[in-house]
Scaffold this active site. Structure first.
Site, mmCIF file in Angstrom:
data_model
loop_
_atom_site.group_PDB
_atom_site.id
_atom_site.type_symbol
_atom_site.label_atom_id
_atom_site.label_comp_id
_atom_site.label_asym_id
_atom_site.label_seq_id
_atom_site.Cartn_x
_atom_site.Cartn_y
_atom_site.Cartn_z
ATOM 1 N N ASP A 1 19.306 -27.542 -15.470
ATOM 2 C CA ASP A 1 18.585 -26.993 -16.634
ATOM 3 C C ASP A 1 17.131 -27.457 -16.548
ATOM 4 O O ASP A 1 16.788 -28.315 -15.732
ATOM 5 C CB ASP A 1 19.228 -27.493 -17.944
ATOM 6 C CG ASP A 1 18.574 -26.861 -19.184
ATOM 7 O OD1 ASP A 1 18.100 -25.707 -19.106
ATOM 8 O OD2 ASP A 1 18.517 -27.526 -20.238
ATOM 9 N N TYR B 1 10.993 -23.830 -19.959
ATOM 10 C CA TYR B 1 10.963 -22.653 -19.092
ATOM 11 C C TYR B 1 10.653 -21.364 -19.858
ATOM 12 O O TYR B 1 10.111 -20.423 -19.303
ATOM 13 C CB TYR B 1 12.338 -22.477 -18.427
ATOM 14 C CG TYR B 1 12.541 -23.264 -17.152
ATOM 15 C CD1 TYR B 1 11.597 -24.166 -16.677
ATOM 16 C CD2 TYR B 1 13.716 -23.083 -16.415
ATOM 17 C CE1 TYR B 1 11.812 -24.873 -15.492
ATOM 18 C CE2 TYR B 1 13.935 -23.782 -15.231
ATOM 19 C CZ TYR B 1 12.987 -24.677 -14.776
ATOM 20 O OH TYR B 1 13.204 -25.360 -13.605
ATOM 21 N N GLY B 2 11.072 -21.352 -21.133
ATOM 22 C CA GLY B 2 11.072 -20.094 -21.884
ATOM 23 C C GLY B 2 9.743 -19.377 -21.992
ATOM 24 O O GLY B 2 9.706 -18.157 -22.126
ATOM 25 N N CYS C 1 21.404 -23.004 -17.933
ATOM 26 C CA CYS C 1 20.153 -22.601 -18.567
ATOM 27 C C CYS C 1 20.139 -21.072 -18.595
ATOM 28 O O CYS C 1 20.176 -20.433 -17.535
ATOM 29 C CB CYS C 1 18.984 -23.130 -17.740
ATOM 30 S SG CYS C 1 17.365 -22.581 -18.297
ATOM 31 N N CYS D 1 20.505 -20.267 -25.667
ATOM 32 C CA CYS D 1 19.708 -21.287 -24.974
ATOM 33 C C CYS D 1 20.489 -22.580 -25.117
ATOM 34 O O CYS D 1 20.906 -22.936 -26.232
ATOM 35 C CB CYS D 1 18.334 -21.425 -25.620
ATOM 36 S SG CYS D 1 17.405 -22.888 -25.066
ATOM 37 N N THR D 2 20.718 -23.267 -24.006
ATOM 38 C CA THR D 2 21.595 -24.443 -24.068
ATOM 39 C C THR D 2 20.993 -25.580 -24.903
ATOM 40 O O THR D 2 21.726 -26.399 -25.443
ATOM 41 C CB THR D 2 21.951 -24.936 -22.649
ATOM 42 O OG1 THR D 2 20.744 -25.069 -21.882
ATOM 43 C CG2 THR D 2 22.880 -23.972 -21.950
ATOM 44 N N HIS D 3 19.680 -25.615 -25.016
ATOM 45 C CA HIS D 3 19.073 -26.639 -25.886
ATOM 46 C C HIS D 3 19.550 -26.483 -27.338
ATOM 47 O O HIS D 3 19.717 -27.473 -28.047
ATOM 48 C CB HIS D 3 17.543 -26.532 -25.858
ATOM 49 C CG HIS D 3 16.908 -27.213 -24.682
ATOM 50 N ND1 HIS D 3 16.981 -26.693 -23.422
ATOM 51 C CD2 HIS D 3 16.212 -28.364 -24.594
ATOM 52 C CE1 HIS D 3 16.332 -27.510 -22.586
ATOM 53 N NE2 HIS D 3 15.846 -28.526 -23.282
HETATM 54 N N1 DGL Z 1 17.887 -24.589 -21.884
HETATM 55 C C1 DGL Z 1 17.243 -23.415 -21.409
HETATM 56 C C2 DGL Z 1 18.002 -22.152 -21.753
HETATM 57 O O1 DGL Z 1 19.213 -22.199 -21.874
HETATM 58 C C3 DGL Z 1 15.766 -23.236 -21.539
HETATM 59 C C4 DGL Z 1 14.923 -23.959 -22.478
HETATM 60 C C5 DGL Z 1 13.476 -23.932 -22.026
HETATM 61 O O2 DGL Z 1 13.179 -24.692 -21.103
HETATM 62 O O3 DGL Z 1 12.691 -23.133 -22.553
HETATM 63 O O4 DGL Z 1 17.450 -21.102 -21.872
#
Ligand code: DGL
Length: 265
Positions: A8, A40-41, A71, A183-185
């Site tokens: 992730d 990443y988003g 992710c 989103c896993t966060h």
């Molecule tokens: N945890 C990630 C997801 O599932 C991305 C979060 C990020 O870095 O923006 O999309």
């Protein structure tokens, strides 16, 4: 011992690791968090693809039997090209929209995800395959939310609450029957999202499905029950590309809250 890579941009993927530990408590996990480039988003799909490929190569050098892209954003940007050359199974995570539509056959499904996942072709393809999805699924991009969760700063909870009130609550209209965390966060704040609108809104994520798919791809017989109990210890190596010591500490604390003691190698 089976070796599994879990990837992730940061700590979001630890929620997927938890699901994998339920099914594969004896496996050795290598967790790679690309904190040097998170979030990443709000980056470009090309950049995220490149960083995900770097992580994939790292996992291969480390001798893994399978790679889990924990992710949604990286899955959206990179799972298809990586699978074209991959030597081991690559399991991606997608928003649990299909399950939400089936479990809640009326009303709206609100999908929360990063801007890249919401704008991506992969989500478009998923929606096109599912009857009624276009009418019933509303996708809400949540720029800045993963970042607030990732920070784990002294006031992160307050910041997240304010964000949810401002950005997500207005979208939780009376016809919303379920929330999908794309989103896993966001899995770390699922209690707050379900209670946000002053009524209990069921919240779904794709982590259990990923863990089950991982078992299938590795020919490991699946436990009959969904969501088996968590083990008390887990064998995990952490690799964060920035702030390593602080991130490892946070990771251990997050997992310890679920009663898991990490055996570091
Ligand atoms: N945890 C990630 C997801 O599932 C991305 C979060 C990020 O870095 O923006 O999309």
């Amino acid at each position: 011992m089976m070796r599994i890579g879990v990837f992730d941009s940061g700590i979001g993927g630890l929620s997927t690791l938890l699901a994998c530990l339920r099914y594969l408590p004896k496996a050795h996990f290598l967790f790679y968090g690309d904190t040097a480039h998170s979030p990443y988003g709000d980056k470009s799909p090309g950049q995220v693809r490149q960083w995900t490929e770097v992580a994939y190569d790292w996992f291969i050098r480390a001798g893994v039997d399978a790679v889990v892209l924990a992710c949604n954003t990286a899955t959206s940007a990179a799972v298809t090209p990586i699978r074209e050359y991959a030597d081991v199974p690559v399991i991606g995570i997608e928003p649990a929209i299909k399950r939400a539509l089936t479990l809640y056959p009326e009303g709206k499904i609100l999908l929360l995800a990063t801007a890249m996942t919401v704008a991506g072709a992969k989500l478009e393809q998923l929606l096109a395959q599912l009857p009624e999805a276009r009418q019933r699924v509303q996708a809400l991009a949540c720029p800045g939310l993963a970042e607030r969760i990732e920070s784990q700063s002294a006031d992160w909870q307050e910041q997240v609450q304010q964000y949810l009130q401002r950005r997500v609550l207005p979208a939780c209209t009376a016809d919303v029957q379920a929330l999908v965390l794309g989103c896993t966060h966001y899995c770390w704040i699922s209690d707050w999202t379900s209670g946000l609108a002053g009524r209990a809104i069921p919240t779904l994520d794709g982590n259990d499905g990923v863990a089950r798919q991982l078992c299938r791809r590795l020919d490991i017989p699946l436990a009959a029950e969904t969501c088996p109990a968590l083990p008390g210890t887990a064998s995990v190596d952490f690799h964060f590309t920035a702030d390593s010591a602080a991130k490892i500490h946070i990771a251990q604390q997050l997992l310890a809250a679920y009663g898991i003691r990490i055996q570091l190698n």
